[in-house]
Design a protein around this motif. Sequence first.
Motif, PDB file in Angstrom:
ATOM      1  N   ALA A  89      50.377  55.479  27.427  1.00 19.17           N
ATOM      2  CA  ALA A  89      49.146  55.475  28.455  1.00 19.17           C
ATOM      3  C   ALA A  89      49.669  56.805  29.503  1.00 19.17           C
ATOM      4  N   VAL A  90      49.091  58.404  29.442  1.00 18.93           N
ATOM      5  CA  VAL A  90      49.098  59.427  31.201  1.00 18.93           C
ATOM      6  C   VAL A  90      48.875  58.526  32.050  1.00 18.93           C
ATOM      7  N   VAL A  91      50.026  57.964  32.951  1.00 15.37           N
ATOM      8  CA  VAL A  91      50.358  58.059  34.792  1.00 15.37           C
ATOM      9  C   VAL A  91      50.007  58.987  35.556  1.00 15.37           C
ATOM     10  N   ARG A  92      50.104  58.457  36.247  1.00 17.10           N
ATOM     11  CA  ARG A  92      50.721  59.323  37.524  1.00 17.10           C
ATOM     12  C   ARG A  92      52.168  58.480  37.996  1.00 17.10           C
ATOM     13  N   LEU A 107      52.751  57.445  41.439  1.00 20.62           N
ATOM     14  CA  LEU A 107      52.109  55.959  42.151  1.00 20.62           C
ATOM     15  C   LEU A 107      52.441  55.263  41.505  1.00 20.62           C
ATOM     16  N   MET A 108      53.569  55.121  40.833  1.00 20.45           N
ATOM     17  CA  MET A 108      54.029  53.331  39.687  1.00 20.45           C
ATOM     18  C   MET A 108      55.885  53.496  40.439  1.00 20.45           C
ATOM     19  N   GLY A 165      47.892  49.998  41.668  1.00 19.89           N
ATOM     20  CA  GLY A 165      48.905  50.374  42.562  1.00 19.89           C
ATOM     21  C   GLY A 165      48.510  51.917  42.596  1.00 19.89           C
ATOM     22  N   GLN A 166      47.016  52.290  42.251  1.00 19.14           N
ATOM     23  CA  GLN A 166      46.485  53.978  42.600  1.00 19.14           C
ATOM     24  C   GLN A 166      45.790  53.725  43.932  1.00 19.14           C
ATOM     25  N   MET A 216      49.795  52.645  45.963  1.00 19.09           N
ATOM     26  CA  MET A 216      51.043  53.338  45.597  1.00 19.09           C
ATOM     27  C   MET A 216      50.981  54.968  47.060  1.00 19.09           C
ATOM     28  N   PRO A 217      49.727  55.306  46.805  1.00 17.26           N
ATOM     29  CA  PRO A 217      49.824  56.346  48.348  1.00 17.26           C
ATOM     30  C   PRO A 217      49.949  56.286  49.548  1.00 17.26           C
ATOM     31  N   ASN A 274      54.134  55.869  50.024  1.00 12.30           N
ATOM     32  CA  ASN A 274      54.575  56.431  49.997  1.00 12.30           C
ATOM     33  C   ASN A 274      54.339  57.271  51.204  1.00 12.30           C
ATOM     34  N   ALA A 283      44.609  59.949  34.335  1.00 14.55           N
ATOM     35  CA  ALA A 283      45.264  59.396  34.089  1.00 14.55           C
ATOM     36  C   ALA A 283      45.524  57.955  35.301  1.00 14.55           C
ATOM     37  N   VAL A 284      44.567  58.149  35.946  1.00  9.99           N
ATOM     38  CA  VAL A 284      44.255  56.510  37.083  1.00  9.99           C
ATOM     39  C   VAL A 284      43.539  56.275  36.674  1.00  9.99           C
ATOM     40  N   ASN A 325      43.607  55.038  33.951  1.00 14.63           N
ATOM     41  CA  ASN A 325      44.785  54.052  32.730  1.00 14.63           C
ATOM     42  C   ASN A 325      45.741  53.034  33.645  1.00 14.63           C
ATOM     43  N   ARG A 326      45.585  52.700  34.559  1.00 15.58           N
ATOM     44  CA  ARG A 326      47.043  52.255  35.719  1.00 15.58           C
ATOM     45  C   ARG A 326      45.528  51.581  36.616  1.00 15.58           C
TER      46      ARG A 326
END
Lengths: 795, 161, 289
Positions: free
Chosen positions: B59-62, B65-66, C34-35, C38-39, C42, C105-106, C108-109
């Motif tokens: 799966a494509v992820v950022r 953000l992991m 974590g979407q 996590m920001p 960071n 992508a966001v 997905n997580r």
Amino acid sequence: MNKETPLTLLDKPNSYVGRTLSRDAAKRAVAGRGRYTDDIMPARTLHAAFVRSPYGHAKILSIDVEAAKQQQGVALVMTGAELAEMCTGPWVGTLVCFDGMKSEPQHPMAIDRACWQGEPVVMVVATSRAEAEDAAELVTVEYEELPVVIDKETALDPGTPIIHPNLGDNLAFEKTIETGDVEKAVAEADIVIEDTFTFGRHTAVSLEPRALLAEYDPGTERLTIHTSSQCPHMIQAVFARTLGVPEHNVRIVAPDVGGSFGLKIHTFGDEIAATAAAIKLARPVKFIADRLESFATDIHARENRVKGRIAVTKEGIITSMDIDVRSGAGAYSQYPRTSVFEANQILNITGGPYAHENYRASTQVVYLNKVPTSQYRAVGHPIGNTVGESLVDQAAAACGIDPMEFRRRNVMRDDSYPRISAAGIEMRDLSHQQCLETLVDRMGYDALLEEQAEYRKKGIQRGIGIAAFIKGTAPGPAGYYGAGGAPISSQDSCTIKLEPSGGVICMVGVTDQGQGVDTVMGQIAAATLGIPMESVRVIEGDTDAVPYGGGTYASRATAIGGEATYQAAMMLRAEILEIAGVLLQAEPDTLDILDGHVVDKGDSASRISLAEIGRIGHFQVAELPNHIQHTLSATYRFRLKDALYIFTNGIQGAYVEVDTDTGFIKLLNHWVIEDCGRVINPQLADEQVRGGCVQGLGGALYEECVYDSAGQLQNATLADYLVPMAGEMPDIEVAHIQTHTGVSELGAKGVGESGTGAAPAVVMNAVNDAIRPFGGKVTAQPMSPETILKALGKV
Amino acid sequence: MSEATLEISLTVNGEQVTKTVPVRQHLVDFLRNELGFTGSHLGCEHGVCGACSVRVDDAVVRGCLMLAVQADGAKVETVEGLNETGEIADLQKNFVERNAMQCGYCTPGMLITAAELLREPKPVSREEIREHLSGNFCRCTGYHAIVDAVETTINTRLEEG
Amino acid sequence: MKAPKFNYIRAESRQQALELLDQLGEDGRILAGGQSLMPTLNMRLSQPGTLIDINKVTDLSGITLEDGIVRIGAMTRHVEVANSPIIAENLPLIAEAMQHVAHHAVRNRGTIGGSIALADPAAEMPACVLALGATLVVESINGRREIAAEDYFKGLYETARAANELLVEILIPAEKSDNVSVFLELAQRHGDFAMAGLACVARVSNKTFEELRLVYFGSEDRPTLGAGAIAAVVGQTWSAECKEAAANALADDLDPMTNLQGSAAMKLHLQKVLTGRALDAAIERAEAV
């Protein structure tokens, strides 16, 4: 082509010039093998992070760095005062060509006083960026807040605090240019339109942020800096002079550069600080601006308010234009290119496509407690074009004349060059009429008008926009930098060499940031020398390798560097043919070079390969008579002689749909017809225009650095500062008219900024066309939904 | 507080990797700084720009953000890995031919994101391609060329079955 | 922009996560997708002592349908919700809303539970669960508690979940077959947080709204039921007057926040526009059934 240009080697059938070829750099990029500054990781590299002013304006009362110094991994903590001791003195961001301009001396890091939120105050250098940030949190700075100046409109009012008391006021620069008699023209005009336009602050948002890796060898006293830069030689001069290192001991390498857009022609205090740390510690020091500090420290641009006026006859002939520009700079004028260039450009180009003769333009550039402003792609043009083209549209509407027809009546004639523009600047080799008629054709203008009318009947409000433009490209030494006193070269050079293998090395001062400068230079060199593209290697971006030059800014790489490459290749070609003539006992002018071989002009039969010439020229020179002392290399330096710029021109069209209930704008179609002279690589030229357009559209629709009344930047994240993304942008149709510039033999003008310069103007005209039946009119950018709804009286 | 670390084992571009990493390190810093896979770029580190896009367990992820420690036991692929396997060779070729990048900094993320559309290619409109790529920022191209390159690749795959 | 130091514990079970939450108190933070977290790490906007990673807790995710109730595990990722046939069939509102949630992508997580636990006022899922009358299930070492969506959202990023509680499950009654739903959102760019948005669930008969829920988001500090607007519409035959009445009533239902996206006045205007559009669409969809 408007005028007959003599055929050159470049016009041969199958010439590499005028052909789409793909870029070698692209092949690396798709493999993940790009090499950007942050990808270079020497052993024992340290990382810099900064404590930055949290206030728009504050006195620094005390700084306590002891806790930070004790932190694990910390190699150095340096204050502004300590850095100043390593520097030769503060910068002053003025150029002598801007008469009367003033700016406060600026240290790379704040010492007693911070003047914008984000100004660096303390640097921490540690073994990782995370540890540097950990330690930076332990630095205690005691501030006393000072009043801020945020509003450019009131910055010169008597009650407003003065940011730099030594300057006496908040005025950076003022200027007026006047030609003809505007007041007389206005008095005699049938119709006079006045309006006020405002433009938000933008910033470049290159995807790769500012990046620098400095290495110092105390033995040889040599300083090597890898940095994401457009102008390696300027960086060499500024860093050497600021840090007191001999210039010839400083090597600047710009590896792959992840976007620049003018951002990376500047010098920044945090970069000087990181370099000073590398010298002090004799270890590699890296500074990569993170996205938050990019917003808070990268140069800003475009914050202007313009009052404009146009006078026309009822037949739809423009008789005068006048503008007054209030330009909001930052806390200092950006060194070394200044913060007043933008306003000056607005004065130069507003109403530039048109043949009227009465023009007055004045500006006052004022200091504000915000990030310093400076050059950003298409400097001043998005503003000047929006003002001029909106006034033209409004005048056309007042006259009851179709806006395309109105422009047709007013643009400078294609057969009228050279001529002096209303702003007093010489214009040559332009093609407004041809561009306009091409746009009419490409847009299917008449059919589009009919389609728009049909949609109106269904309650769907679509708008058609048109914006003609001029663009100043490739500035010459008579203008700003050469005459301004800063160490910025406005000329550029190419050194080209034939290797023993028959391969050619081409070293250029202009730099690539993804435009394809290396490919374009290679095409010019290969076409001129008559060798396969694969035989040429272009080297750029390394001050140890390339001849001195200005680098890439102001759409100059192809126009200036391309001509240097062409002329250098011509010189090398002459050497090759002369040696061949001796070896073949033939007159050089009976010979030609084709596909890497010297051939007889008549039958194209190969006589000797370039590899053989290279071999003899380098290894077997005894075979040559003594009078042949050729080095098989040539250097040519090109500069504009008299011209201020090589002006280009063009016209854009836009088709949009406005949801009058929500204020949302949908971009449907976009066209650009532009004249960049000779096109070297059509695909690369097209993509410069497309990318540039979208950068302009971002500013027109979304982008703005928003400050609150305390001088706090409110949207310093990529989630809050909205850049254009794929989902909302249109396909863009591009066509080129090729009127070669007469100032070079190559004939190329700049192409990198034409999209950006007029896209905001054309989309605003299209939006206003859509909402005009409702009495709405937008004169502020970005055109947010709220701006549209307010224009429609719905909010 | 001292730096907390953890040992992780994962597959990166087909190779087994075991490393002790700071728990606060995000996945892309790990890939770049610890393993030298510099094809994934940092553009914002807050999940907006897409330059750091990588694949984790298909799966494509950022990648920003992991945390790296969250990839323990996972299969991670970067653009370098996709380049090696040839999975997107046609997409890469079309990116080059169409000049669907300028500075190239967004390119790895664009490729990895676009590759999702290629797994089970079906006819898509340009609008759908644009929507699919709408989380990947490119400041250079204006997107038109990128959409062209993706569209060409999908159409060719569909034609060739 | 590197995260500050913290400790990290990968919870192996739900029980372990709950115990850690209880022990660590304010010092512990749950790391779900974590979407959003996590920001902030960071950017050093949050400095938790310990992150409790629940990504490996397997019994927190999944979608099932039992007795007319759709159960969605809190750790179910947006992509799974978006691709779920159960959701498509039984909760078309959520399926429609998913198209607006960030980017591939966001999705997905990111997780549905994470979105609801955070309660971002501009997020889609909180509005959907409120519109659908969902029940949010939270657990602590002391046991399990069910909270009605009406009682869950308390304010800006504030919810009824206690610090030692973990959101474990969302229970949503399947939309009735004679219901229609409409999800509308205005964001300047695809995937952005909403400037204004509306989740609408209705039962329509003969152009009359017999039942209706309108939940507004993006403009308020939390997802907000438009009680006045609903009252102005229910029982009435849909008409231009009815539309205007609903819009007028909205001024009392909503108290929009001014932010960078626009003024309170603009947001109220947009919500009025969306109300009319959503109800028009509801009528249209009902007639199409």
